[in-house]
Design a protein around this motif. Structure first.
Motif, PDB file in Angstrom:
ATOM      1  N   MET A  69       0.846  -1.193   0.000  1.00 12.52           N
ATOM      2  CA  MET A  69       0.000   0.000   0.000  1.00 12.52           C
ATOM      3  C   MET A  69       0.879   1.240   0.000  1.00 12.52           C
ATOM      4  SD  MET A  69      -3.254   0.785   2.440  1.00 12.52           S
ATOM      5  CE  MET A  69      -2.362   0.258   3.879  1.00 12.52           C
ATOM      6  N   ASN A  70       0.551   2.188  -0.856  1.00 16.56           N
ATOM      7  CA  ASN A  70       1.316   3.423  -0.976  1.00 16.56           C
ATOM      8  C   ASN A  70       0.819   4.412   0.079  1.00 16.56           C
ATOM      9  OD1 ASN A  70       3.004   5.435  -1.894  1.00 16.56           O
ATOM     10  ND2 ASN A  70       1.604   6.089  -3.520  1.00 16.56           N
ATOM     11  N   ILE A  71       1.439   4.394   1.247  1.00 15.32           N
ATOM     12  CA  ILE A  71       0.979   5.211   2.371  1.00 15.32           C
ATOM     13  C   ILE A  71       1.596   6.605   2.278  1.00 15.32           C
ATOM     14  CG2 ILE A  71       0.911   5.388   4.878  1.00 15.32           C
ATOM     15  CD1 ILE A  71       1.273   2.364   4.986  1.00 15.32           C
ATOM     16  N   PRO A  72       0.775   7.669   2.327  1.00 20.12           N
ATOM     17  CA  PRO A  72       1.329   9.024   2.337  1.00 20.12           C
ATOM     18  C   PRO A  72       2.331   9.198   3.480  1.00 20.12           C
ATOM     19  CG  PRO A  72      -1.041   9.093   1.969  1.00 20.12           C
ATOM     20  CD  PRO A  72      -0.703   7.673   2.314  1.00 20.12           C
ATOM     21  N   GLN A  73       3.349   9.975   3.230  1.00 17.99           N
ATOM     22  CA  GLN A  73       4.475  10.084   4.163  1.00 17.99           C
ATOM     23  C   GLN A  73       4.059  10.472   5.577  1.00 17.99           C
ATOM     24  OE1 GLN A  73       6.828  12.973   2.115  1.00 17.99           O
ATOM     25  NE2 GLN A  73       7.207  11.635   0.352  1.00 17.99           N
ATOM     26  N   GLU A  74       3.149  11.429   5.707  1.00 16.35           N
ATOM     27  CA  GLU A  74       2.781  11.936   7.031  1.00 16.35           C
ATOM     28  C   GLU A  74       2.039  10.905   7.876  1.00 16.35           C
ATOM     29  OE1 GLU A  74       3.410  14.763   8.568  1.00 16.35           O
ATOM     30  OE2 GLU A  74       4.437  15.859   6.989  1.00 16.35           O
ATOM     31  N   TYR A  75       1.541   9.847   7.254  1.00 15.81           N
ATOM     32  CA  TYR A  75       0.784   8.836   7.987  1.00 15.81           C
ATOM     33  C   TYR A  75       1.613   7.609   8.339  1.00 15.81           C
ATOM     34  CZ  TYR A  75      -3.343  11.444   6.499  1.00 15.81           C
ATOM     35  OH  TYR A  75      -4.263  12.424   6.284  1.00 15.81           O
ATOM     36  N   GLN A  76       2.796   7.503   7.803  1.00 11.83           N
ATOM     37  CA  GLN A  76       3.546   6.258   7.943  1.00 11.83           C
ATOM     38  C   GLN A  76       3.884   5.926   9.387  1.00 11.83           C
ATOM     39  OE1 GLN A  76       6.866   6.615   5.236  1.00 11.83           O
ATOM     40  NE2 GLN A  76       5.554   6.669   3.430  1.00 11.83           N
ATOM     41  N   GLU A  77       4.343   6.901  10.154  1.00  3.33           N
ATOM     42  CA  GLU A  77       4.721   6.641  11.541  1.00  3.33           C
ATOM     43  C   GLU A  77       3.503   6.226  12.369  1.00  3.33           C
ATOM     44  OE1 GLU A  77       6.696   9.002  15.353  1.00  3.33           O
ATOM     45  OE2 GLU A  77       7.002   9.778  13.317  1.00  3.33           O
ATOM     46  N   GLY A  78       2.407   6.968  12.240  1.00  5.35           N
ATOM     47  CA  GLY A  78       1.201   6.637  12.996  1.00  5.35           C
ATOM     48  C   GLY A  78       0.615   5.304  12.588  1.00  5.35           C
ATOM     49  N   TYR A  79       0.683   5.008  11.295  1.00  4.13           N
ATOM     50  CA  TYR A  79       0.161   3.725  10.816  1.00  4.13           C
ATOM     51  C   TYR A  79       0.933   2.556  11.408  1.00  4.13           C
ATOM     52  CZ  TYR A  79      -0.586  -0.245   7.711  1.00  4.13           C
ATOM     53  OH  TYR A  79      -0.844  -1.504   7.221  1.00  4.13           O
ATOM     54  N   GLU A  80       2.253   2.671  11.485  1.00  2.40           N
ATOM     55  CA  GLU A  80       3.062   1.595  12.032  1.00  2.40           C
ATOM     56  C   GLU A  80       2.690   1.318  13.485  1.00  2.40           C
ATOM     57  OE1 GLU A  80       5.102  -0.460  10.530  1.00  2.40           O
ATOM     58  OE2 GLU A  80       4.616   0.519   8.626  1.00  2.40           O
ATOM     59  N   ARG A  81       2.354   2.353  14.238  1.00  5.13           N
ATOM     60  CA  ARG A  81       1.931   2.156  15.625  1.00  5.13           C
ATOM     61  C   ARG A  81       0.540   1.542  15.696  1.00  5.13           C
ATOM     62  NH1 ARG A  81       3.879   7.536  16.322  1.00  5.13           N
ATOM     63  NH2 ARG A  81       1.705   8.237  16.288  1.00  5.13           N
ATOM     64  N   ALA A  82      -0.379   2.095  14.907  1.00  2.00           N
ATOM     65  CA  ALA A  82      -1.781   1.686  15.002  1.00  2.00           C
ATOM     66  C   ALA A  82      -1.996   0.256  14.513  1.00  2.00           C
ATOM     67  CB  ALA A  82      -2.653   2.648  14.201  1.00  2.00           C
ATOM     68  N   ARG A  83      -1.219  -0.168  13.517  1.00  7.01           N
ATOM     69  CA  ARG A  83      -1.471  -1.499  12.950  1.00  7.01           C
ATOM     70  C   ARG A  83      -1.053  -2.622  13.895  1.00  7.01           C
ATOM     71  NH1 ARG A  83       2.458  -4.352   9.803  1.00  7.01           N
ATOM     72  NH2 ARG A  83       4.571  -3.512  10.035  1.00  7.01           N
ATOM     73  N   LEU A  84      -0.254  -2.307  14.916  1.00  4.03           N
ATOM     74  CA  LEU A  84       0.118  -3.323  15.893  1.00  4.03           C
ATOM     75  C   LEU A  84      -1.098  -3.772  16.709  1.00  4.03           C
ATOM     76  CD1 LEU A  84       3.501  -1.856  17.189  1.00  4.03           C
ATOM     77  CD2 LEU A  84       3.154  -3.686  15.503  1.00  4.03           C
ATOM     78  N   ARG A  85      -2.062  -2.835  16.892  1.00  5.53           N
ATOM     79  CA  ARG A  85      -3.264  -3.148  17.678  1.00  5.53           C
ATOM     80  C   ARG A  85      -4.472  -3.435  16.785  1.00  5.53           C
ATOM     81  NH1 ARG A  85      -4.493   1.024  22.322  1.00  5.53           N
ATOM     82  NH2 ARG A  85      -6.016  -0.633  22.718  1.00  5.53           N
ATOM     83  N   HIS A  86      -4.574  -2.683  15.691  1.00  8.28           N
ATOM     84  CA  HIS A  86      -5.757  -2.809  14.828  1.00  8.28           C
ATOM     85  C   HIS A  86      -5.316  -2.865  13.363  1.00  8.28           C
ATOM     86  CE1 HIS A  86      -8.104  -1.811  18.379  1.00  8.28           C
ATOM     87  NE2 HIS A  86      -7.412  -0.699  18.519  1.00  8.28           N
ATOM     88  N   PRO A  87      -4.719  -3.959  12.932  1.00  3.68           N
ATOM     89  CA  PRO A  87      -4.143  -4.005  11.578  1.00  3.68           C
ATOM     90  C   PRO A  87      -5.146  -3.747  10.464  1.00  3.68           C
ATOM     91  CG  PRO A  87      -4.226  -6.200  12.586  1.00  3.68           C
ATOM     92  CD  PRO A  87      -4.508  -5.220  13.676  1.00  3.68           C
TER      93      PRO A  87
END
Length: 390
Positions: free
Chosen positions: A1-19
């Protein structure tokens, strides 16, 4: 998935709990409103006057009123006529009565917290570039207030109700702004995704509904389970009309809160645009309230900052660069006011009715009503200061 740059850090955290939920959120930062976007693409080929005429006739009269429109436009308005099976007009009256019984507290939570938190995501980039809030803050706040007031009026979301029309109007303004921003060199798609994305619109609807209920509880508003369900159903239908894509549209209060919390986990910290918008909304509120004295405006703005800080918390308030303040006692005073209203309703119903009429009049006074009726203009320029008021 081509994740916009500003979301990458938050996505990595959030997907650990709610992938799955985290993936859906960031995926929808690259999606707008496909049906409305197709309409705007088709209408881009006609002049501004014809575009406004077609949108006005379509919103007011439906597909039959625009036989001269492109097929995709007529299909769009025909589809809007279909009322979802889950919307019950009779049950909506329960939420309408609850809202107007506590409209002063809902308005306080809406202006002091919900609007602030709704714009604290990267959606602020869209509004910051266009200047739709900062440059025309008073008008935008009054339009937001009117939309809320109208969807909760009995029959407001019926086909010819103003709540229905204003919801669709917002949808078309967002689609046109997305079209203009997408072609603007001011927009950084690689970093921010799509302007006014499906993720942001869903997040906004979740804050305006579920989060609003959460904040009003802090102010002492106690609604029954049935009233909360009806309240959420009203907002869900308005969100549907505003073009929230199905896989992001909440069903319940818990769904909305979960979406809000997910967005807070994935979104980056508030940007400078979020700060500008928060201060524009708070400092615009005394003007919307009709205060003329500079000192009175400053006094009310200070009070709103204090209540807002108490509602959204010190951490978020500091991120938004609120002035330092002590919030002790801010919310208990409002809870006392709400409790006094409840006792008045129980023991002196005649005075309570008079007070509710005053609250309703305040809601109307703080809303935008044009003498000529609802205008269905969409922006013609990416920068609001170069455009006529919407």
């Amino acid at each position: 998935m081509n994740i916009p740059q500003e979301y990458q850090e938050g996505y990595e955290r959030a997907r650990l709990r709610h992938p799955e939920r985290a993936a859906r959120y960031v995926r929808n930062t690259l999606i707008g409103d496909p049906a409305a976007d197709a309409v705007i693409e088709a209408l881009a080929k006609v002049g501004a006057a014809q575009r406004q005429d077609l949108l006005t006739r379509g919103i007011e009269g439906g597909a039959d009123a625009i036989p001269d429109a492109p097929p995709v436009v007529r299909e769009f308005f025909a589809d809007l006529e279909v009322v979802p099976a889950w919307f019950d007009p009779e049950f909506s009256l329960v939420g309408s009565r609850a809202f107007y019984r506590h409209s002063n507290m809902f308005l306080a939570a809406f202006v002091g917290a919900v609007l602030i938190e709704g714009f604290s995501t990267l959606i602020s980039k869209s509004f910051g570039i266009t200047g739709m809030i900062v440059d025309q803050g008073e008008r935008r706040l009054k339009q937001n207030n009117r939309h809320v007031a109208e969807i909760f009026l009995p029959g407001g979301l019926a086909r010819q109700g103003d709540g229905w029309k204003l919801s669709v109007r917002i949808r078309m303004i967002h689609a046109q702004a997305r079209y203009l921003l997408g072609k603007s060199t001011d927009w950084n798609a690689a970093a921010w995704g799509l302007p006014l994305s499906a993720a942001h619109q869903a997040y906004g609807a979740a804050t305006f509904s579920g989060l609003l209920l959460k904040h009003t509880r802090k102010l002492g508003v106690q609604l029954s389970k049935e009233e909360r369900q009806s309240f959420m159903m009203i907002w869900r239908y308005s969100a549907h009309l505003m073009g929230i894509v199905p896989d992001m549209l909440f069903e319940t209060e818990d769904d909305a809160i979960a979406l809000y919390e997910l967005g807070m986990a994935i979104e980056p910290p508030p940007s400078v645009e979020s700060c500008h918008m928060a201060h524009a909304l708070i400092n615009g509120a005394p003007i919307v309230a009709g205060l003329e004295s500079v000192e009175e405006r400053r006094k009310l703005a200070r009070r709103i900052y204090r209540i807002s800080r108490a509602l959204i918390g010190d951490a978020r308030a500091d991120q938004l660069r609120y002035p330092p303040d002590i919030t002790f006692g801010a919310l208990p005073l409002l809870r006392f006011t709400n409790r006094a209203d409840e006792l008045l309703q129980r023991y002196v119903p005649a005075l309570a009715r008079k007070r509710r009429m005053g609250q309703f009049q305040m809601m109307i006074d703080m809303s935008n009503y044009e003498k000529e009726g609802i205008r269905y203009r969409v922006p013609e320029n990416v920068h609001a200061e170069k455009d006529a008021p919407l």
